[in-house]
Design a protein around this motif. Sequence first.
Motif, mmCIF file in Angstrom:
data_model
loop_
_atom_site.group_PDB
_atom_site.id
_atom_site.type_symbol
_atom_site.label_atom_id
_atom_site.label_comp_id
_atom_site.label_asym_id
_atom_site.label_seq_id
_atom_site.Cartn_x
_atom_site.Cartn_y
_atom_site.Cartn_z
ATOM 1 N N VAL A 65 -36.298 12.658 64.821
ATOM 2 C CA VAL A 65 -37.718 12.661 64.481
ATOM 3 C C VAL A 65 -38.248 14.057 64.764
ATOM 4 O O VAL A 65 -37.874 14.687 65.756
ATOM 5 C CB VAL A 65 -38.484 11.632 65.343
ATOM 6 N N GLY A 66 -39.125 14.539 63.892
ATOM 7 C CA GLY A 66 -39.701 15.851 64.126
ATOM 8 C C GLY A 66 -40.639 16.274 63.025
ATOM 9 O O GLY A 66 -41.025 15.479 62.170
ATOM 10 N N PHE A 67 -41.001 17.529 63.071
ATOM 11 C CA PHE A 67 -41.837 18.131 62.048
ATOM 12 C C PHE A 67 -40.907 18.639 60.953
ATOM 13 O O PHE A 67 -40.197 19.616 61.138
ATOM 14 C CB PHE A 67 -42.652 19.287 62.620
ATOM 15 N N GLU A 68 -40.908 17.956 59.805
ATOM 16 C CA GLU A 68 -40.008 18.294 58.705
ATOM 17 C C GLU A 68 -40.652 19.297 57.760
ATOM 18 O O GLU A 68 -41.817 19.147 57.412
ATOM 19 C CB GLU A 68 -39.686 17.047 57.872
ATOM 20 N N ARG A 69 -39.869 20.273 57.336
ATOM 21 C CA ARG A 69 -40.224 21.166 56.238
ATOM 22 C C ARG A 69 -41.615 21.766 56.391
ATOM 23 O O ARG A 69 -42.479 21.620 55.534
ATOM 24 C CB ARG A 69 -40.066 20.443 54.912
ATOM 25 N N ILE A 70 -41.840 22.475 57.512
ATOM 26 C CA ILE A 70 -43.136 23.115 57.752
ATOM 27 C C ILE A 70 -43.030 24.615 57.469
ATOM 28 O O ILE A 70 -41.984 25.231 57.654
ATOM 29 C CB ILE A 70 -43.646 22.863 59.185
ATOM 30 N N ASP A 91 -34.254 24.051 62.728
ATOM 31 C CA ASP A 91 -33.599 24.436 61.484
ATOM 32 C C ASP A 91 -34.472 25.514 60.862
ATOM 33 O O ASP A 91 -35.570 25.245 60.383
ATOM 34 C CB ASP A 91 -33.479 23.227 60.561
ATOM 35 N N GLU A 92 -33.986 26.753 60.880
ATOM 36 C CA GLU A 92 -34.781 27.903 60.466
ATOM 37 C C GLU A 92 -34.903 28.080 58.962
ATOM 38 O O GLU A 92 -35.562 29.003 58.518
ATOM 39 C CB GLU A 92 -34.187 29.187 61.054
ATOM 40 N N SER A 93 -34.277 27.224 58.173
ATOM 41 C CA SER A 93 -34.372 27.406 56.729
ATOM 42 C C SER A 93 -35.837 27.325 56.300
ATOM 43 O O SER A 93 -36.686 26.820 57.021
ATOM 44 C CB SER A 93 -33.525 26.365 56.011
ATOM 45 N N GLU A 94 -36.134 27.837 55.136
ATOM 46 C CA GLU A 94 -37.509 27.790 54.628
ATOM 47 C C GLU A 94 -37.653 26.649 53.653
ATOM 48 O O GLU A 94 -36.920 26.605 52.674
ATOM 49 C CB GLU A 94 -37.872 29.109 53.945
ATOM 50 N N PRO A 95 -38.552 25.734 53.870
ATOM 51 C CA PRO A 95 -39.382 25.553 55.049
ATOM 52 C C PRO A 95 -38.561 25.001 56.223
ATOM 53 O O PRO A 95 -37.562 24.335 56.024
ATOM 54 C CB PRO A 95 -40.443 24.559 54.598
ATOM 55 N N ALA A 96 -39.034 25.292 57.415
ATOM 56 C CA ALA A 96 -38.304 24.975 58.645
ATOM 57 C C ALA A 96 -38.551 23.529 59.086
ATOM 58 O O ALA A 96 -39.517 22.895 58.669
ATOM 59 C CB ALA A 96 -38.722 25.930 59.752
ATOM 60 N N SER A 97 -37.665 23.026 59.938
ATOM 61 C CA SER A 97 -37.820 21.696 60.536
ATOM 62 C C SER A 97 -37.515 21.791 62.026
ATOM 63 O O SER A 97 -36.613 22.522 62.435
ATOM 64 C CB SER A 97 -36.877 20.685 59.878
ATOM 65 N N ILE A 98 -38.291 21.052 62.823
ATOM 66 C CA ILE A 98 -38.113 21.032 64.273
ATOM 67 C C ILE A 98 -37.942 19.581 64.703
ATOM 68 O O ILE A 98 -38.822 18.750 64.477
ATOM 69 C CB ILE A 98 -39.314 21.652 65.009
ATOM 70 N N GLY A 99 -36.816 19.272 65.331
ATOM 71 C CA GLY A 99 -36.570 17.931 65.850
ATOM 72 C C GLY A 99 -36.908 17.882 67.327
ATOM 73 O O GLY A 99 -36.651 18.829 68.059
ATOM 74 N N PHE A 100 -37.484 16.756 67.774
ATOM 75 C CA PHE A 100 -37.847 16.641 69.187
ATOM 76 C C PHE A 100 -37.678 15.235 69.757
ATOM 77 O O PHE A 100 -37.969 14.997 70.914
ATOM 78 C CB PHE A 100 -39.283 17.124 69.426
ATOM 79 N N ALA A 101 -37.212 14.284 68.960
ATOM 80 C CA ALA A 101 -37.016 12.914 69.464
ATOM 81 C C ALA A 101 -36.011 12.197 68.573
ATOM 82 O O ALA A 101 -35.648 12.690 67.503
ATOM 83 C CB ALA A 101 -38.342 12.158 69.480
#
Length: 192
Positions: A157-162, A132-142
């Motif tokens: 599950v992932g790195f939220e709002r980085i 999810d390219e919005s600012e801040p971005a999120s990357i899901g991986f599980a």
Amino acid sequence: MTAPDPWAGILDPGETVLWQGRPDTRPQWAMLSPQRLTLGVVFIVAAALWGWQSAGLASAGGAMALLPWLAVPLLAVGLFNLAGHVLWDAFRRRCTWYTLTNRRAFIATDIPFRGKRLKSYPINRETILSFDESEPASIGFAFEPVPMKRSTRMKMVGFERIADGQTVFALMRGVQGKIERDFPIDPESLPR
């Protein structure tokens, strides 16, 4: 004297840290929905009415004195639905740390009354990444199961709002590519 390695005993031999970061901790007011706001108002009004109506009975003493206190759980549910869920989500992110290695993604949390937790998720060529390219971005991986009353739903599950989402996503794709180079796929073996 050197400080002890905090990753000793956690990382596998040859595993190295590529990136570490934390999520944005600002409240996401966009999470407010008309349904939750309405539910919150209904519970708050019900708590107020219960407290007001039972106050007269409480003067009788004994067990009746406890009746007004039954409004407190209704009030708590109302406040949580009104805006508490947004503030809880921001607090949860404030207690979260992310790490990406050349093999796994780690999510560490230290939430009061829950304690410290560290979960790891393998990143390989089978890992489905969502970005999810919005600012801040999120990357899901599980995905993890979340038990419901009558069923189970899957939660991403992932790195939220980085803040550095593009960089981290490129690193994750690189980890997937490195694994693919180590275990090349024969195009002839793929189904047609």
